[in-house]
Design an enzyme around this catalytic site. Structure first.
Site, PDB file in Angstrom:
ATOM      1  N   LYS A  67      32.088  37.976  41.013  1.00 47.47           N
ATOM      2  CA  LYS A  67      33.349  37.394  41.497  1.00 47.47           C
ATOM      3  C   LYS A  67      33.273  37.147  43.000  1.00 47.47           C
ATOM      4  CE  LYS A  67      35.901  39.479  37.722  1.00 47.47           C
ATOM      5  NZ  LYS A  67      36.692  40.611  37.207  1.00 47.47           N
ATOM      6  N   GLN A 111      39.642  45.877  39.405  1.00 46.74           N
ATOM      7  CA  GLN A 111      38.688  45.801  38.293  1.00 46.74           C
ATOM      8  C   GLN A 111      38.991  46.897  37.267  1.00 46.74           C
ATOM      9  OE1 GLN A 111      36.289  43.353  37.907  1.00 46.74           O
ATOM     10  NE2 GLN A 111      35.963  44.238  35.880  1.00 46.74           N
ATOM     11  N   ASP A 134      45.048  38.214  38.567  1.00 49.35           N
ATOM     12  CA  ASP A 134      44.610  38.442  37.180  1.00 49.35           C
ATOM     13  C   ASP A 134      45.734  38.120  36.200  1.00 49.35           C
ATOM     14  OD1 ASP A 134      41.986  39.029  36.734  1.00 49.35           O
ATOM     15  OD2 ASP A 134      42.169  41.181  37.111  1.00 49.35           O
TER      16      ASP A 134
END
Ligand code: NAP
Length: 302
Positions: A67, A111, A134
């Site tokens: 990422k 994460q 997200d």
């Protein structure tokens, strides 16, 4: 001269168009790179993504590294915040609060999974909804369920929609089946398809006669985490099939769709790997750019 094949023979040899997620993902990344450049030159804003990694899970470390590399390629600044596996909830919330308040940070990526003892739901909900790139904060999930264009959409379902667009799938009025109802993939995807005017049937592990339900559909999206769950007899001729499944097996990485068999029936199909996977990071970049653009809009409006 060779005889024309009979209709059943022709159907048996027909091969679906393969939807190339690497190519579509590259287009999205290029679009983001151009958008980042425009935001910088027109508003002096450099989009920034903070990544929080708690613990040392090798798969999570790899995902975060990818990422951050993708951010660098797109011109997005990344701020990495690695934390010890023994981090206390109070320390993690303090970090999230600091990033929420930092004007250089437009997106925050926590994460998952988190080490035992840290509540992923509570930590995700701590992220400011405007920085929740997200799309997992309850506010964004609620906006999406309401059909609001203000929602930040989770990256994998957003990537599925991008693949369907790239494949030229006609969604308005189409019968679409989503297999899987997780908050990460299935639920937001069903909302997105509904928002695109598809007639959506949402399946899960308790669905009776999944095969019959799928055979009715012009679009099938499989996100169950069950290798080769979708077989050729479950797919209508010419249907568009998107495979979200990522299953590590003794045979290697497998999707939820029996690719070889289904591609002889479907009109278009996404492979695993090389389908939905490359879209997820591309859509994260897009969400980060969008969050940064909103900052610019808010500054102009103020
Ligand atoms: P999840 O949270 O485990 O949810 C799986 C869903 O599938 C559940 O709703 C479950 O039903 C349903 N299901 C399980 N077995 C089924 C069956 N035999 N028939 C019908 N439905 C069934 O998984 P997830 O996080 O949504 O992920 C799904 C898959 O996508 C996994 O393989 C994951 O690795 C992959 N994935 C890929 C990406 C990517 O970037 N490519 C991103 C995210 C996820 P119940 O609700 O009834 O239990």
């Amino acid at each position: 001269m060779a005889a024309e094949p009979s209709a059943p023979e022709a159907a048996a040899t027909a091969t679906a168009t393969v939807i190339d997620g690497r190519a579509v993902g590259a287009q999205v990344r290029e679009r983001v790179r151009a958008g980042v450049e425009a935001l910088r030159s027109e508003h002096g804003i450099e989009p920034g993504l903070a990544t929080i990694l708690v613990g040392e899970d090798p798969a999570s470390e790899l995902y975060v590294r990818r990422k951050r590399e993708a951010c660098a390629e797109a011109g997005i600044r990344s701020f990495h915040e690695p934390l010890d596996a023994a981090t206390r909830a109070s320390e993690l919330t303090a970090l999230i609060d600091r990033l929420n308040a930092d004007p250089a940070v437009h997106g925050i990526l926590l994460q998952l999974p988190l080490p035992a003892g840290l509540d992923a739901g509570a930590m995700t909900a701590r992220i400011a909804p405007a920085k929740d790139v997200d799309g997992l904060h309850p506010v964004n999930a609620g906006l999406l369920a309401h059909g609001s264009p203000e929602a930040i959409v989770p990256c994998t379902p957003a990537g599925v929609m991008e693949l369907l667009r790239a494949a030229g799938a006609e969604l308005a009025g189409a019968r679409a089946v989503v297999i899987g109802r997780s908050t990460l993939v299935g639920r937001p995807l069903a909302s997105l398809l509904l928002g695109a005017d598809a007639t959506v049937t949402h399946c899960h592990s308790r669905t009776r006669d999944l095969a019959a339900v799928c055979r009715e559909a012009e679009v099938v999206v499989a996100a169950a985490g069950v290798p080769r769950l979708v077989s050729a007899d479950m797919v209508a001729a010419g249907a568009t099939v998107i495979d979200v499944g990522t299953n590590r097996t003794d045979e290697g990485l497998l999707g939820d769709v029996d690719f070889d068999a289904v591609s002889r029936v479907a009109g278009a199909i996404s492979p695993v790997p090389g389908g939905v996977g490359p879209m997820t990071i591309a859509m994260l970049l897009e969400n980060t750019l969008r969050a940064a653009r909103r900052t610019a809009e808010a500054t102009v409006a103020a």
